[in-house]
Motif scaffolding. Structure first.
Motif, PDB file in Angstrom:
ATOM      1  N   ARG A   1       9.467   0.051  -4.392  1.00 14.20           N
ATOM      2  CA  ARG A   1       9.193  -0.511  -5.712  1.00 14.20           C
ATOM      3  C   ARG A   1      10.037  -1.761  -5.979  1.00 14.20           C
ATOM      4  O   ARG A   1       9.569  -2.722  -6.597  1.00 14.20           O
ATOM      5  N   VAL A   2      11.278  -1.745  -5.503  1.00 14.65           N
ATOM      6  CA  VAL A   2      12.123  -2.935  -5.661  1.00 14.65           C
ATOM      7  C   VAL A   2      11.690  -4.018  -4.682  1.00 14.65           C
ATOM      8  O   VAL A   2      11.633  -5.207  -5.026  1.00 14.65           O
ATOM      9  N   PHE A   3      11.375  -3.633  -3.467  1.00 20.33           N
ATOM     10  CA  PHE A   3      10.893  -4.566  -2.446  1.00 20.33           C
ATOM     11  C   PHE A   3       9.664  -5.313  -2.952  1.00 20.33           C
ATOM     12  O   PHE A   3       9.503  -6.514  -2.703  1.00 20.33           O
ATOM     13  N   MET A   4       8.788  -4.608  -3.679  1.00 22.86           N
ATOM     14  CA  MET A   4       7.551  -5.202  -4.177  1.00 22.86           C
ATOM     15  C   MET A   4       7.772  -6.124  -5.369  1.00 22.86           C
ATOM     16  O   MET A   4       6.864  -6.838  -5.783  1.00 22.86           O
ATOM     17  N   GLY A   5       8.980  -6.103  -5.935  1.00 24.63           N
ATOM     18  CA  GLY A   5       9.285  -6.981  -7.051  1.00 24.63           C
ATOM     19  C   GLY A   5       8.794  -6.500  -8.395  1.00 24.63           C
ATOM     20  O   GLY A   5       8.738  -7.286  -9.348  1.00 24.63           O
ATOM     21  N   VAL A   6       8.461  -5.221  -8.525  1.00 25.55           N
ATOM     22  CA  VAL A   6       7.908  -4.709  -9.779  1.00 25.55           C
ATOM     23  C   VAL A   6       8.913  -3.860 -10.560  1.00 25.55           C
ATOM     24  O   VAL A   6       8.618  -3.432 -11.678  1.00 25.55           O
ATOM     25  N   HIS A   7      10.084  -3.602  -9.978  1.00 19.68           N
ATOM     26  CA  HIS A   7      11.100  -2.806 -10.672  1.00 19.68           C
ATOM     27  C   HIS A   7      12.495  -3.302 -10.319  1.00 19.68           C
ATOM     28  O   HIS A   7      12.735  -3.768  -9.198  1.00 19.68           O
ATOM     29  N   TYR A   8      13.415  -3.179 -11.268  1.00 13.62           N
ATOM     30  CA  TYR A   8      14.831  -3.351 -10.993  1.00 13.62           C
ATOM     31  C   TYR A   8      15.356  -2.105 -10.274  1.00 13.62           C
ATOM     32  O   TYR A   8      14.792  -1.015 -10.411  1.00 13.62           O
ATOM     33  N   PRO A   9      16.450  -2.227  -9.536  1.00 14.83           N
ATOM     34  CA  PRO A   9      17.053  -1.034  -8.925  1.00 14.83           C
ATOM     35  C   PRO A   9      17.397   0.051  -9.947  1.00 14.83           C
ATOM     36  O   PRO A   9      17.239   1.239  -9.680  1.00 14.83           O
ATOM     37  N   THR A  10      17.866  -0.346 -11.141  1.00 13.38           N
ATOM     38  CA  THR A  10      18.203   0.660 -12.150  1.00 13.38           C
ATOM     39  C   THR A  10      16.968   1.358 -12.705  1.00 13.38           C
ATOM     40  O   THR A  10      17.072   2.487 -13.193  1.00 13.38           O
ATOM     41  N   ASP A  11      15.812   0.704 -12.651  1.00 15.91           N
ATOM     42  CA  ASP A  11      14.567   1.387 -13.023  1.00 15.91           C
ATOM     43  C   ASP A  11      14.316   2.567 -12.085  1.00 15.91           C
ATOM     44  O   ASP A  11      13.899   3.646 -12.508  1.00 15.91           O
ATOM     45  N   VAL A  12      14.568   2.324 -10.811  1.00 17.49           N
ATOM     46  CA  VAL A  12      14.354   3.350  -9.794  1.00 17.49           C
ATOM     47  C   VAL A  12      15.390   4.460  -9.915  1.00 17.49           C
ATOM     48  O   VAL A  12      15.054   5.650  -9.868  1.00 17.49           O
TER      49      VAL A  12
ATOM     50  N   PHE B   1       0.830  -1.206   0.000  1.00 16.82           N
ATOM     51  CA  PHE B   1       0.000   0.000   0.000  1.00 16.82           C
ATOM     52  C   PHE B   1       0.867   1.260   0.000  1.00 16.82           C
ATOM     53  O   PHE B   1       0.581   2.223  -0.717  1.00 16.82           O
ATOM     54  N   THR B   2       1.935   1.218   0.792  1.00 16.74           N
ATOM     55  CA  THR B   2       2.808   2.392   0.883  1.00 16.74           C
ATOM     56  C   THR B   2       3.465   2.700  -0.453  1.00 16.74           C
ATOM     57  O   THR B   2       3.489   3.857  -0.899  1.00 16.74           O
ATOM     58  N   GLY B   3       4.001   1.673  -1.107  1.00 20.36           N
ATOM     59  CA  GLY B   3       4.708   1.882  -2.358  1.00 20.36           C
ATOM     60  C   GLY B   3       3.815   2.208  -3.531  1.00 20.36           C
ATOM     61  O   GLY B   3       4.224   2.904  -4.457  1.00 20.36           O
ATOM     62  N   GLU B   4       2.586   1.713  -3.517  1.00 23.25           N
ATOM     63  CA  GLU B   4       1.682   1.931  -4.644  1.00 23.25           C
ATOM     64  C   GLU B   4       0.854   3.203  -4.490  1.00 23.25           C
ATOM     65  O   GLU B   4       0.651   3.939  -5.460  1.00 23.25           O
ATOM     66  N   TYR B   5       0.369   3.467  -3.276  1.00 22.90           N
ATOM     67  CA  TYR B   5      -0.533   4.607  -3.077  1.00 22.90           C
ATOM     68  C   TYR B   5      -0.084   5.558  -1.966  1.00 22.90           C
ATOM     69  O   TYR B   5      -0.214   6.774  -2.108  1.00 22.90           O
ATOM     70  N   GLY B   6       0.403   5.003  -0.862  1.00 27.93           N
ATOM     71  CA  GLY B   6       0.624   5.802   0.332  1.00 27.93           C
ATOM     72  C   GLY B   6       1.602   6.946   0.151  1.00 27.93           C
ATOM     73  O   GLY B   6       1.296   8.108   0.446  1.00 27.93           O
ATOM     74  N   LEU B   7       2.800   6.648  -0.350  1.00 26.20           N
ATOM     75  CA  LEU B   7       3.821   7.688  -0.481  1.00 26.20           C
ATOM     76  C   LEU B   7       3.463   8.756  -1.509  1.00 26.20           C
ATOM     77  O   LEU B   7       3.700   9.943  -1.257  1.00 26.20           O
TER      78      LEU B   7
END
Length: 234
Positions: free
Chosen positions: A154-165, A36-42
């Motif tokens: 975003r990386v913790f959630m498994g939806v992005h590589y670190p380089t994406d971030v 929730f934090t990574g998708e909407y909260g922050l």
């Protein structure tokens, strides 16, 4: 088509597994909080931070109110511009989401079928954070810290590589900083016009500077050196 390296020996992939591996060992409730934090909260907190900065600038008033509000308005606009810039970047790189090419990831949110590079969430939050820093250092530092946390999520959630971030951070920062001078030059006359309105002017400043008539607040003058604190970081 440009393709980023995705070998399992790539440090980018290794860091992805290390960070996402924390989700596997974390309690289920913690994963849901991070989701929730990574998708909407922050992103919502970033919007509230912009509103909080605006209220602070408006309450303080003074001859710097117009330039401060103009710089503050640029923060969310910078995020919107950065996302638009990201559209052709994603189409050019065409990097699939990490869970499509790598097994064993704990993906906390389903339904992500678009390209991975660069992260929109990282781009938006960092653009707002840097834009806030241009307007007000105290709020900007808080915004940048939240953007860094967003990237980790975003990386913790498994939806992005670190380089994406990292790419999102770079894009958001570049847009917010490089376009800030022309953007504020265009926004300042608009904000000054709003400030001169008897009713809408309260959106810019709640009060004039001490010892000055209210009209002087928006006349474009500056405070004498040392006469008060200046929060505008531009």
């Amino acid at each position: 088509m440009a393709v980023l390296a995705e070998s399992g020996s790539n440090p980018d992939v290794e860091l992805l597994y290390d960070i996402n591996g924390l989700a596997k060992s974390a309690p289920h409730w913690f994963d849901r909080v991070m989701e929730f934090t990574g998708e909407y909260g922050l992103p919502v907190v970033m919007v509230l931070l912009v509103l909080g900065c605006w209220l602070t600038v408006r309450r303080r008033g003074g001859p710097d109110a117009v330039s401060s509000v103009a710089a503050l308005v640029w923060a969310p606009l910078a995020a919107a511009v950065a996302v638009l810039v990201n559209v052709p970047i994603r189409g050019f790189v065409e990097r699939p989401r990490p869970f499509l090419d790598h097994q064993g990831l704990d993906v906390l949110i389903a339904g992500k079928s678009d390209y991975s590079f660069v992260s929109d969430h990282a781009t938006i939050t960092m653009a707002i954070g840097v834009g806030l820093f241009v307007a007000n250092r105290r709020f900007g530092i808080a915004g940048i810290a939240l953007a860094l946390l967003e990237g980790f999520c975003r990386v913790f959630m498994g939806v992005h590589y670190p380089t994406d971030v990292i790419g999102g951070f770079a894009l958001g920062t570049a847009v917010a900083l490089l376009l800030s001078p022309p953007a504020t030059a265009l926004l300042t006359p608009l904000v000054r016009a709003i400030a001169r309105s008897p009713r809408a002017g309260r959106l810019v400043s709640a009060r004039p500077a001490a010892g000055e008539p209210e009209d002087a607040l928006f006349a474009g003058g500056r405070e004498p050196a040392g006469s008060g604190e200046k929060d505008l970081a531009a």
